[in-house]
Write a protein that holds these residues in place. Structure first.
Motif, PDB file in Angstrom:
ATOM      1  N   VAL A  72       9.225  -2.064  -8.934  1.00  0.00           N
ATOM      2  CA  VAL A  72      10.041  -3.234  -9.518  1.00  0.00           C
ATOM      3  C   VAL A  72      10.929  -3.369 -10.506  1.00  0.00           C
ATOM      4  O   VAL A  72      10.297  -2.904 -11.833  1.00  0.00           O
ATOM      5  CB  VAL A  72       9.274  -4.233  -8.902  1.00  0.00           C
ATOM      6  CG1 VAL A  72       9.750  -5.588  -9.130  1.00  0.00           C
ATOM      7  CG2 VAL A  72       8.187  -4.226  -8.080  1.00  0.00           C
ATOM      8  N   GLY A  74      13.259  -6.525 -11.441  1.00  0.00           N
ATOM      9  CA  GLY A  74      13.575  -7.430 -11.127  1.00  0.00           C
ATOM     10  C   GLY A  74      13.029  -8.104  -9.368  1.00  0.00           C
ATOM     11  O   GLY A  74      11.712  -8.064  -9.683  1.00  0.00           O
ATOM     12  N   ASP A  75      13.859  -8.521  -8.474  1.00  0.00           N
ATOM     13  CA  ASP A  75      13.987  -8.569  -7.244  1.00  0.00           C
ATOM     14  C   ASP A  75      14.255  -7.363  -6.647  1.00  0.00           C
ATOM     15  O   ASP A  75      13.557  -7.281  -4.976  1.00  0.00           O
ATOM     16  CB  ASP A  75      14.667  -9.606  -6.623  1.00  0.00           C
ATOM     17  CG  ASP A  75      14.282 -11.117  -7.254  1.00  0.00           C
ATOM     18  OD1 ASP A  75      13.324 -11.687  -8.175  1.00  0.00           O
ATOM     19  OD2 ASP A  75      15.610 -11.592  -7.134  1.00  0.00           O
ATOM     20  N   GLU A  76      14.133  -5.754  -6.488  1.00  0.00           N
ATOM     21  CA  GLU A  76      13.949  -5.024  -5.999  1.00  0.00           C
ATOM     22  C   GLU A  76      12.607  -4.156  -6.487  1.00  0.00           C
ATOM     23  O   GLU A  76      13.218  -4.026  -7.463  1.00  0.00           O
ATOM     24  CB  GLU A  76      15.977  -4.862  -6.714  1.00  0.00           C
ATOM     25  CG  GLU A  76      16.608  -5.603  -6.465  1.00  0.00           C
ATOM     26  CD  GLU A  76      17.850  -4.546  -6.763  1.00  0.00           C
ATOM     27  OE1 GLU A  76      19.596  -4.878  -6.495  1.00  0.00           O
ATOM     28  OE2 GLU A  76      17.771  -3.520  -7.221  1.00  0.00           O
ATOM     29  N   ASP A  77      12.489  -3.256  -5.269  1.00  0.00           N
ATOM     30  CA  ASP A  77      12.002  -2.178  -5.290  1.00  0.00           C
ATOM     31  C   ASP A  77      12.436  -1.160  -4.765  1.00  0.00           C
ATOM     32  O   ASP A  77      13.868  -0.768  -4.439  1.00  0.00           O
ATOM     33  CB  ASP A  77      10.913  -1.624  -4.204  1.00  0.00           C
ATOM     34  CG  ASP A  77       9.778  -3.673  -3.782  1.00  0.00           C
ATOM     35  OD1 ASP A  77      10.163  -4.130  -5.003  1.00  0.00           O
ATOM     36  OD2 ASP A  77       9.467  -3.615  -2.905  1.00  0.00           O
ATOM     37  N   ARG A 217      19.574   1.189  -5.927  1.00  0.00           N
ATOM     38  CA  ARG A 217      18.714   0.015  -4.756  1.00  0.00           C
ATOM     39  C   ARG A 217      17.607   0.900  -4.151  1.00  0.00           C
ATOM     40  O   ARG A 217      18.292   1.851  -3.308  1.00  0.00           O
ATOM     41  CB  ARG A 217      19.538  -1.499  -3.932  1.00  0.00           C
ATOM     42  CG  ARG A 217      20.758  -2.081  -4.826  1.00  0.00           C
ATOM     43  CD  ARG A 217      21.206  -2.924  -4.150  1.00  0.00           C
ATOM     44  NE  ARG A 217      20.450  -3.851  -2.975  1.00  0.00           N
ATOM     45  CZ  ARG A 217      20.870  -4.975  -3.408  1.00  0.00           C
ATOM     46  NH1 ARG A 217      20.821  -5.105  -4.157  1.00  0.00           N
ATOM     47  NH2 ARG A 217      19.901  -5.590  -1.903  1.00  0.00           N
ATOM     48  N   HIS A 220      14.341  -1.308   1.743  1.00  0.00           N
ATOM     49  CA  HIS A 220      14.282  -2.817   2.101  1.00  0.00           C
ATOM     50  C   HIS A 220      13.321  -2.504   3.757  1.00  0.00           C
ATOM     51  O   HIS A 220      13.959  -1.784   4.330  1.00  0.00           O
ATOM     52  CB  HIS A 220      15.583  -3.320   2.104  1.00  0.00           C
ATOM     53  CG  HIS A 220      16.089  -3.650   0.651  1.00  0.00           C
ATOM     54  ND1 HIS A 220      15.106  -4.440  -0.421  1.00  0.00           N
ATOM     55  CD2 HIS A 220      16.919  -3.029   0.256  1.00  0.00           C
ATOM     56  CE1 HIS A 220      16.121  -4.358  -0.885  1.00  0.00           C
ATOM     57  NE2 HIS A 220      16.988  -3.554  -1.783  1.00  0.00           N
TER      58      HIS A 220
END
Length: 222
Positions: A72, A74-77, A217, A220
């Protein structure tokens, strides 16, 4: 992947099966399996790794324990995966042992990386290299590295093409004292692989021979 010796599978081809009895290890389970699971639960990992128990496959072995993890930022996998520990006290011909580790790892790729013809071989070497770097030996390794590309048309034509790399693998960890493998070290090596495929630099001293994918990125869920 479905690596099969005779009539018995090593389990890597059935990683998508998530039915199971949950993550609780009953007191009636064999002592070596309980010790191996306790080591997984107590392992100390890189801070970028978010890891949790998940449902284990039900039909691969008499005893199973599963973890899912994500790298991870931040908010990204940036990458995610699943690691399953299997145990058959009677032994398993395909494993050549009583324990087996089965994994699925995946991450999004930059277009230039996806076009590299050597990428599958490189990704497989990351797995074997991660184990070797921690002094771990394993038996009967098998697996696949798969590249997948998506191109969008019609109402979705504005979306850029996307590529993903996926590693499915399994191996038999060497058993130590009491018939218990060093599962904590195998988990740490697996997390090294997960971070490498996510594009993170090695946690230890810099090593010019180690090449990671560029940070990007991650996958998702639609």
């Amino acid at each position: 992947m479905a690596a099969v010796l005779g009539q018995q599978s090593d389990g890597a081809g059935e990683m998508d099966e998530t039915e199971g009895s949950g993550t609780k290890v009953a007191d009636s389970t064999p002592v070596p399996f309980r010790a191996a699971v306790d080591a997984l639960r107590g392992a100390r990992l890189r801070p970028e790794i978010e890891i949790d128990p998940t449902r284990a496959p039900q039909r691969l072995a008499p005893h199973a324990y599963a973890l899912e993890a994500a790298v991870v930022d931040g908010d990204e996998d940036l990458a995610d995966g699943r690691l399953v520990l299997l145990h058959d006290p009677a032994g398993h011909d395909a494993w050549r042992g009583t324990f087996r580790l089965v994994t699925l790892v995946r991450a999004e790729l930059e277009p230039e990386m996806a076009a590299d013809p050597l990428l599958p071989e490189v990704c497989w070497s990351w797995l074997t290299g991660a184990l070797q770097a921690r002094g771990l030996s394993c038996g009967e390794p098998s697996g696949t590295v798969t590249r997948a590309s998506s191109h969008y048309f019609g109402g979705m034509s504005e979306r850029p093409a996307a590529s993903q790399i996926e590693i499915r693998a399994s191996w038999t960890p060497r058993e130590g004292a009491g018939g218990v493998p060093d599962t904590a070290a195998h988990l740490a090596a697996w997390c090294d692989l997960l971070c490498q495929i996510a594009g993170l630099p090695p946690a230890g001293p810099a090593d010019g021979s180690v090449v990671s994918l560029p940070q990007r990125r991650g996958p998702h869920t639609p």
